[in-house]
Design a protein around this motif. Structure first.
Motif, PDB file in Angstrom:
ATOM      1  N   PHE A 213       0.844  -1.304   0.057  1.00  0.00           N
ATOM      2  CA  PHE A 213       0.035  -0.041  -0.125  1.00  0.00           C
ATOM      3  C   PHE A 213       0.712   1.257  -0.105  1.00  0.00           C
ATOM      4  O   PHE A 213       0.697   2.142  -1.035  1.00  0.00           O
ATOM      5  N   TRP A 214       1.710   1.569   1.072  1.00  0.00           N
ATOM      6  CA  TRP A 214       2.601   2.625   1.094  1.00  0.00           C
ATOM      7  C   TRP A 214       3.469   2.844  -0.262  1.00  0.00           C
ATOM      8  O   TRP A 214       3.947   3.743  -0.530  1.00  0.00           O
ATOM      9  N   THR A 215       4.110   1.593  -0.481  1.00  0.00           N
ATOM     10  CA  THR A 215       5.241   1.627  -1.483  1.00  0.00           C
ATOM     11  C   THR A 215       4.625   2.107  -2.994  1.00  0.00           C
ATOM     12  O   THR A 215       5.267   2.858  -3.865  1.00  0.00           O
ATOM     13  N   LEU A 216       3.336   1.578  -3.215  1.00  0.00           N
ATOM     14  CA  LEU A 216       2.577   1.942  -4.252  1.00  0.00           C
ATOM     15  C   LEU A 216       2.216   3.636  -4.512  1.00  0.00           C
ATOM     16  O   LEU A 216       2.229   4.269  -5.237  1.00  0.00           O
ATOM     17  N   ASN A 217       1.796   4.086  -3.370  1.00  0.00           N
ATOM     18  CA  ASN A 217       1.358   5.366  -3.002  1.00  0.00           C
ATOM     19  C   ASN A 217       2.503   6.615  -2.861  1.00  0.00           C
ATOM     20  O   ASN A 217       2.087   7.502  -3.108  1.00  0.00           O
ATOM     21  N   LEU A 218       3.563   6.078  -2.251  1.00  0.00           N
ATOM     22  CA  LEU A 218       4.567   7.113  -2.077  1.00  0.00           C
ATOM     23  C   LEU A 218       5.569   7.175  -2.970  1.00  0.00           C
ATOM     24  O   LEU A 218       6.650   7.773  -2.389  1.00  0.00           O
ATOM     25  N   THR A 219       5.742   6.053  -3.624  1.00  0.00           N
ATOM     26  CA  THR A 219       6.878   6.095  -4.876  1.00  0.00           C
ATOM     27  C   THR A 219       6.392   6.070  -6.281  1.00  0.00           C
ATOM     28  O   THR A 219       5.236   5.924  -6.510  1.00  0.00           O
ATOM     29  N   ALA A 220       7.300   6.542  -7.214  1.00  0.00           N
ATOM     30  CA  ALA A 220       7.076   6.321  -8.559  1.00  0.00           C
ATOM     31  C   ALA A 220       7.882   5.488  -9.495  1.00  0.00           C
ATOM     32  O   ALA A 220       7.589   4.715 -10.109  1.00  0.00           O
ATOM     33  N   ALA A 221       9.185   5.931  -9.193  1.00  0.00           N
ATOM     34  CA  ALA A 221      10.334   5.255 -10.089  1.00  0.00           C
ATOM     35  C   ALA A 221      11.596   5.218  -9.265  1.00  0.00           C
ATOM     36  O   ALA A 221      12.092   3.991  -9.229  1.00  0.00           O
ATOM     37  N   LYS A 222      12.045   6.142  -8.690  1.00  0.00           N
ATOM     38  CA  LYS A 222      13.362   6.080  -7.969  1.00  0.00           C
ATOM     39  C   LYS A 222      13.579   5.274  -6.983  1.00  0.00           C
ATOM     40  O   LYS A 222      14.499   4.420  -6.933  1.00  0.00           O
ATOM     41  N   ALA A 223      12.561   5.096  -6.090  1.00  0.00           N
ATOM     42  CA  ALA A 223      12.667   4.288  -4.925  1.00  0.00           C
ATOM     43  C   ALA A 223      11.697   3.226  -4.800  1.00  0.00           C
ATOM     44  O   ALA A 223      11.462   2.435  -3.721  1.00  0.00           O
ATOM     45  N   ALA A 224      10.964   2.759  -6.179  1.00  0.00           N
ATOM     46  CA  ALA A 224       9.955   1.925  -6.205  1.00  0.00           C
ATOM     47  C   ALA A 224      10.615   0.430  -5.842  1.00  0.00           C
ATOM     48  O   ALA A 224      11.593  -0.116  -6.478  1.00  0.00           O
ATOM     49  N   PRO A 225      10.115  -0.377  -4.793  1.00  0.00           N
ATOM     50  CA  PRO A 225      10.520  -1.547  -4.730  1.00  0.00           C
ATOM     51  C   PRO A 225      10.101  -2.635  -5.341  1.00  0.00           C
ATOM     52  O   PRO A 225       9.319  -2.349  -6.502  1.00  0.00           O
TER      53      PRO A 225
END
Length: 276
Positions: A213-225
């Protein structure tokens, strides 16, 4: 004296355990098998279990389309960073609650646990705006902080449970020998609770690795896990099951390997203090 278990009962329990284990593992196995199918075979009805044309084209396309090493490193840094930061905060907190309890200690523990019952979407907007204002959107530091706060109640609760099983007389003896508070926590308490700390670390690495949830909403490309890596194969055009399965297999493989090699340590830590 231990109760003797009959051979028939042992066989029945073993069979039941295998059936439950296979039922739990089957979705993962099916995902792995689907990753080696073509898109047509992936949606074929009835589905083929083994008798299909095995192919690696899905993995080739996933690797050519996405930067898997970047997503992998982001997942490693975010999961390990949030877990280690959580342990640095939780060990002193759990120590104080276990060995120097106050009148409100149980209330504080229950309040911390109650925060896990709050739907994440309920605080998404304020956290998103705070991250935007502080420049933490799509950064590893931002995700480390938010995942630390999310998993901190679990870390504190687990460590509190382990610390409660350690006799307080040992710490009193260390104080009588002149140990300071720092020495007591670092050189006496922490080594005795290594199994519990290790299992807490492993469990929270898994939780942080799987957080979507948080990784999809707070990242775009650089920090995307890797969770964002998987989600990128779901598009308005439809679901490409074979490629999605290949991406999912690449994402879960590291954590499956970690769980396989650390299962003894994890079980030992989870049962730490259960039998006296």
């Amino acid at each position: 004296m231990a109760r003797r278990v009959s051979g028939r009962r042992q066989l029945v329990v073993t069979v039941i355990a295998w059936v439950i284990g296979l039922a739990i593992f089957f979705p993962i196995l099916w995902t792995i098998l689907t990753s080696f199918k073509t898109e047509a075979e992936a949606i074929a009805s009835p589905p083929s279990f083994i008798a299909f044309d095995w192919t690696l084209e899905n993995y080739a396309e996933v690797n050519s389309r996405s930067n898997y090493p970047l997503h992998f490193m982001n997942s490693v840094i975010i999961s390990l960073g949030s877990t280690l930061l959580g342990l640095l905060i939780a060990i002193p907190a759990a120590w104080s609650m276990a060995f120097v309890p106050a009148k409100r200690t149980k209330d504080i523990l229950m309040w911390m646990l109650s925060t896990k019952m709050l739907p994440p979407v309920g605080v998404l907007i304020p956290i998103y705006l705070m991250f935007r204002d502080f420049g933490l959107l799509d950064t590893r530091i931002g995700l480390v902080v938010v995942l630390t706060l999310i998993n901190l109640p679990i870390i504190v609760w687990m460590l509190f449970t382990y610390f409660k099983e350690i006799p307080g007389e040992i710490l009193e003896a260390a104080r009588m020998d002149g140990a300071s508070l720092w020495d007591e926590v670092v050189y006496v308490l922490t080594p005795m609770a290594v199994p519990g700390i290790a299992s807490t670390l492993l469990l929270n690495v898994i939780l942080a690795w799987n957080e979507a949830f948080w990784t999809l909403n707070l990242t775009a490309a650089k920090a995307a896990p890797l969770t964002a890596f998987i989600a990128s194969y779901s598009s308005p055009e439809g679901l490409f099951y074979a490629k999605l399965s290949a991406a999912s297999t690449l994402a879960i493989a590291p954590i499956l390997i970690l769980g396989w090699f650390s299962q003894k340590q994890l079980v030992r830590g989870l049962t730490f203090g259960a039998v006296k």
